[in-house]
Design a protein around this motif. Sequence first.
Motif, short mmCIF file in Angstrom:
data_model
loop_
_atom_site.label_atom_id
_atom_site.label_comp_id
_atom_site.label_asym_id
_atom_site.label_seq_id
_atom_site.Cartn_x
_atom_site.Cartn_y
_atom_site.Cartn_z
N GLU A 145 0.98 -1.31 -0.33
CA GLU A 145 0.16 -0.39 0.48
C GLU A 145 0.64 1.14 -0.17
O GLU A 145 1.59 1.18 0.88
CB GLU A 145 -0.73 -0.16 1.59
CG GLU A 145 -1.78 -1.28 1.01
CD GLU A 145 -2.56 -1.36 2.60
OE1 GLU A 145 -2.79 0.07 3.14
OE2 GLU A 145 -3.65 -2.21 2.63
N PHE A 146 0.28 2.51 -1.04
CA PHE A 146 1.30 3.48 -0.67
C PHE A 146 0.58 4.52 -0.93
O PHE A 146 -1.14 4.34 -1.55
CB PHE A 146 2.35 3.36 -2.17
CG PHE A 146 3.11 4.18 -2.43
CD1 PHE A 146 4.06 4.75 -1.25
CD2 PHE A 146 3.23 6.49 -2.66
CE1 PHE A 146 5.30 6.55 -1.77
CE2 PHE A 146 3.15 6.79 -3.40
CZ PHE A 146 4.50 7.10 -2.40
N GLU A 147 0.62 5.44 -0.23
CA GLU A 147 -0.34 7.70 0.15
C GLU A 147 0.88 8.29 -0.66
O GLU A 147 2.13 8.88 -0.21
CB GLU A 147 -0.74 7.53 1.44
CG GLU A 147 -1.96 6.42 1.66
CD GLU A 147 -2.15 7.17 2.51
OE1 GLU A 147 -2.29 7.89 2.99
OE2 GLU A 147 -3.59 6.12 3.79
N PRO A 200 -1.75 -4.61 -5.21
CA PRO A 200 -1.55 -3.34 -4.37
C PRO A 200 -2.50 -2.22 -4.51
O PRO A 200 -3.30 -2.27 -5.62
CB PRO A 200 -0.46 -2.84 -5.79
CG PRO A 200 -0.77 -3.73 -7.11
CD PRO A 200 -1.43 -5.12 -6.39
N THR A 201 -2.82 -1.19 -3.41
CA THR A 201 -3.46 -0.36 -3.76
C THR A 201 -2.53 0.96 -3.52
O THR A 201 -1.60 0.96 -2.74
CB THR A 201 -4.05 -0.26 -2.45
OG1 THR A 201 -4.65 -1.55 -2.70
CG2 THR A 201 -4.86 0.60 -2.12
N VAL A 202 -2.57 2.37 -4.24
CA VAL A 202 -2.09 3.55 -4.26
C VAL A 202 -3.41 4.37 -4.37
O VAL A 202 -4.37 4.70 -5.10
CB VAL A 202 -1.13 3.44 -5.57
CG1 VAL A 202 -0.44 5.11 -5.74
CG2 VAL A 202 0.36 2.24 -5.21
N GLU A 203 -3.18 5.18 -3.16
CA GLU A 203 -3.54 6.56 -2.78
C GLU A 203 -3.26 7.71 -2.78
O GLU A 203 -2.33 8.45 -2.97
CB GLU A 203 -4.43 7.05 -1.43
CG GLU A 203 -5.48 5.36 -1.70
CD GLU A 203 -5.89 5.76 0.71
OE1 GLU A 203 -6.06 6.09 0.87
OE2 GLU A 203 -6.91 4.48 0.63
N GLY A 204 -3.26 8.39 -4.37
CA GLY A 204 -2.70 9.56 -4.61
C GLY A 204 -2.16 9.72 -6.73
O GLY A 204 -3.32 10.02 -6.92
N LEU A 235 -5.90 1.56 -7.58
CA LEU A 235 -5.31 2.99 -8.14
C LEU A 235 -6.14 4.38 -7.36
O LEU A 235 -7.35 4.30 -8.42
CB LEU A 235 -4.41 3.11 -9.24
CG LEU A 235 -4.08 4.55 -9.07
CD1 LEU A 235 -3.00 5.29 -8.38
CD2 LEU A 235 -3.60 4.69 -10.77
N ASP A 236 -6.24 5.27 -6.56
CA ASP A 236 -7.45 6.17 -6.23
C ASP A 236 -6.61 7.32 -6.38
O ASP A 236 -5.45 7.62 -5.81
CB ASP A 236 -7.79 5.97 -4.58
CG ASP A 236 -8.69 4.51 -4.53
OD1 ASP A 236 -9.79 4.34 -5.47
OD2 ASP A 236 -8.64 4.11 -3.79
N TYR A 237 -7.19 8.16 -7.42
CA TYR A 237 -6.58 10.08 -7.09
C TYR A 237 -7.03 9.83 -5.88
O TYR A 237 -8.49 10.43 -5.62
CB TYR A 237 -6.95 10.46 -8.79
CG TYR A 237 -6.77 11.89 -8.48
CD1 TYR A 237 -5.76 12.23 -8.65
CD2 TYR A 237 -7.46 12.89 -8.29
CE1 TYR A 237 -5.37 12.90 -9.33
CE2 TYR A 237 -6.97 13.62 -8.00
CZ TYR A 237 -5.81 14.36 -8.73
OH TYR A 237 -5.27 15.92 -8.79
#
Length: 262
Positions: free
Chosen positions: A192-194, A210-214, A234-236
């Motif tokens: 996970e990454f922010e 995987p999860t990315v916020e940003g 992938l969440d903006y």
Amino acid sequence: NLVKRYVTSLRAFWAAESGISKGIEKLKECAQSGDCQVSGTIDYENESYSYSATISVLDSLNYRVDSSGSLGQITKNISAVVRLRDIDANNFPYAIESQGAIEVKGSAQITPSDSKKENSDLDFESLFGFTKDELKSYAIYYYQDPPNNVEPVEDITWVELSEGREFRITSNNWEGSGILIINGDAKITGGEFEGIIYVIGELKVPAGNPTVEGTILVEGDPSETTSLRGNFELDYDTEAIDEALNNLRYVAPQTVAWWQTY
């Protein structure tokens, strides 16, 4: 006695300057925790010069630092106004932006679904306000050919890869945040990454969760396709982007005003 007093006065002045310097170093902590006081001593030729500084928040970009340096009865007072770097989160308007094509397959999801830009002309310095060499020198964490799932990755992290090497995140327990610059190819299948991920090479997300916020930016060969597969999410997130950029805003702030008081 006059010479001694002059020398002591001069050193008290430089002790006050040290307070200004220490105050500037503490701007980020002041903004985050509200602890806006700094003090210390400088020992020189069997004498201890003290300094004390107070940081005041003027607005979102400008801070005032008031500092005193002293030895015995001799005190010097200095004030400065310091301005942070104005780095706009609007420079990053997409969940993913690439100089090549972007392919989303399988259960991979981008939110919003249309938040992507292909065949983009990325300009690193325009985005971050620093050249690559400058940002590399300011990195809090620097890794050369790191192992899989390297930690910590937070604040400002620079990864330098040799030819043929690849940056890999494979563990679902891995966590990262801030600004991650990867100078080379990357493969992400977990974690996970922010914040902001900037890949100077090819990015692969072939499988995993995987999860990315940003936001993610891929500066690679325009002929290469950035393929997002698996259960990648992938969440903006503008708040995550702005929080990541805060790590840069406090790097090398400008002193825009300075004066000595008596």
